[in-house]
Design an enzyme around this catalytic site. Sequence first.
Site, PDB file in Angstrom:
ATOM      1  N   ASP A   1      -3.484   7.793   2.682  1.00  0.00           N
ATOM      2  CA  ASP A   1      -4.396   7.531   1.939  1.00  0.00           C
ATOM      3  C   ASP A   1      -5.919   7.358   2.627  1.00  0.00           C
ATOM      4  O   ASP A   1      -7.133   7.855   2.175  1.00  0.00           O
ATOM      5  CB  ASP A   1      -4.343   6.146   0.857  1.00  0.00           C
ATOM      6  CG  ASP A   1      -3.037   6.274   0.041  1.00  0.00           C
ATOM      7  OD1 ASP A   1      -2.062   6.018   0.556  1.00  0.00           O
ATOM      8  OD2 ASP A   1      -3.304   6.449  -1.119  1.00  0.00           O
TER       9      ASP A   1
ATOM     10  N   ASP B   1      -3.554   3.811  -3.483  1.00  0.00           N
ATOM     11  CA  ASP B   1      -2.564   2.834  -2.998  1.00  0.00           C
ATOM     12  C   ASP B   1      -2.717   2.802  -1.569  1.00  0.00           C
ATOM     13  O   ASP B   1      -1.610   3.125  -0.569  1.00  0.00           O
ATOM     14  CB  ASP B   1      -1.128   2.990  -3.469  1.00  0.00           C
ATOM     15  CG  ASP B   1      -0.466   4.255  -2.904  1.00  0.00           C
ATOM     16  OD1 ASP B   1       0.950   4.150  -2.896  1.00  0.00           O
ATOM     17  OD2 ASP B   1      -1.354   5.373  -2.538  1.00  0.00           O
TER      18      ASP B   1
ATOM     19  N   ASP C   1      -1.735  12.964   0.950  1.00  0.00           N
ATOM     20  CA  ASP C   1      -3.095  12.638   0.489  1.00  0.00           C
ATOM     21  C   ASP C   1      -4.259  13.306   0.804  1.00  0.00           C
ATOM     22  O   ASP C   1      -4.949  13.807   0.141  1.00  0.00           O
ATOM     23  CB  ASP C   1      -3.386  11.127   0.440  1.00  0.00           C
ATOM     24  CG  ASP C   1      -2.389  10.337  -0.393  1.00  0.00           C
ATOM     25  OD1 ASP C   1      -2.047   9.122  -0.027  1.00  0.00           O
ATOM     26  OD2 ASP C   1      -1.753  10.698  -1.373  1.00  0.00           O
TER      27      ASP C   1
HETATM   28  O1  RIB Z   1       4.889  10.850  -1.541  1.00  0.00           O
HETATM   29  C1  RIB Z   1       3.616  10.718  -0.946  1.00  0.00           C
HETATM   30  C2  RIB Z   1       2.714   9.578  -1.615  1.00  0.00           C
HETATM   31  O2  RIB Z   1       3.232   8.377  -1.730  1.00  0.00           O
HETATM   32  C3  RIB Z   1       1.540   9.531  -0.574  1.00  0.00           C
HETATM   33  O3  RIB Z   1       0.416   9.476  -1.593  1.00  0.00           O
HETATM   34  C4  RIB Z   1       1.523   8.354   0.119  1.00  0.00           C
HETATM   35  O4  RIB Z   1       0.617   7.601   0.390  1.00  0.00           O
HETATM   36  C5  RIB Z   1       2.604   7.587  -0.878  1.00  0.00           C
HETATM   37  O5  RIB Z   1       1.729   6.830  -1.930  1.00  0.00           O
HETATM   38 CA    CA Z   2      -0.894   7.318  -1.433  1.00  0.00          CA
END
Ligand code: RIB
Ligand code: CA
Length: 307
Positions: free
Chosen positions: A14, A9, A240
């Site tokens: 990410d 996402d 991530d």
């Molecule tokens: O809780 C952290 C996660 O939630 C990570 O992947 C951040 O990018 C969000 O997606």
């Molecule tokens: Ca994420």
Amino acid sequence: MRRFLIDTDTASDDAVALIMALRAPEVNVEALTITAGNVPLDRCVQNALYTVELCGSSVPVHAGLAQPMFRELTTAEMVHGNDGLGDIGLDLGGRSAAEGHAVDVLVETICAAPGEIDLVTLGPLSNVGTALLRAPELAGAVKHCYVMGGTGRLPGNITPAAEFNIFVDPEAARIVFESGMPITMVGWDVSWSCAFVGPEGEARLRAIGTPYSEFTCDIQRALVEFVGRMTGAVGFDLPDPLAMAVALDPTIAETQDFYVEVVPGDGPARGQTIVDHNAISGKPANAAVVTHVPPEAFMSLLCETLR
Ligand code: RIB
Ligand code: CA
């Protein structure tokens, strides 16, 4: 060469994880599949396309579910900014995703190469949960699944009980954790304690002096403000990228095999990953839960991929 398929996402952490995989010489990224989460789906798609272009990669980016399997979407603009990459004015529009729905790509790519492809998930598990409902054999075809999600030990980050990725689509996460897929769970607990970048860490990253290291730091602006407002800490956490580091080099992670149960529904424990630390449930372990990663091991691997 290792073969990765990454479901994401795409927002400020990410994107760094994507750079790590796309620039790792020993990895071939087969595809990126996009799910809604941090920001709405179209922004996640554009952020992924921007990051892929930054890396000079031709990896295909496939849009997936625009909302969780059985409920409305919860986004996190307050964490990552409205555009998901820190609202620093990047040109994040006008790029085109590849043909093919993410769920079809997950099923077809992995089932065509059983035992060969590592699946790394960085967002809510809506695409993967849907793929498993469509093709349960996916669980046995995946070489290994590295999940950024849940928390081995409380608290959560979106509620006292839950981490964001699992909270957004707990039903999808429950399907994944109950599917028999070989899972390594990289939770919020270890992310916060082992992958937090303070002022010295940021200076170390910026000293690398590449477009990748500069991008990595610049897009964390909204996250730095959120972390400061919520915790008083100075810096940003990289959950991530930590999950990607564990996928790239599993030897850096200390893990224990536990049975993990995901709480569905809408109560105060929605999205909690209940880790059976004392094997009280009698149920067989379904995940290798990461309990520690030496921060220096994470940082040096991250720096290596940003050079
Ligand atoms: O809780 C952290 C996660 O939630 C990570 O992947 C951040 O990018 C969000 O997606
Ligand atoms: Ca994420």
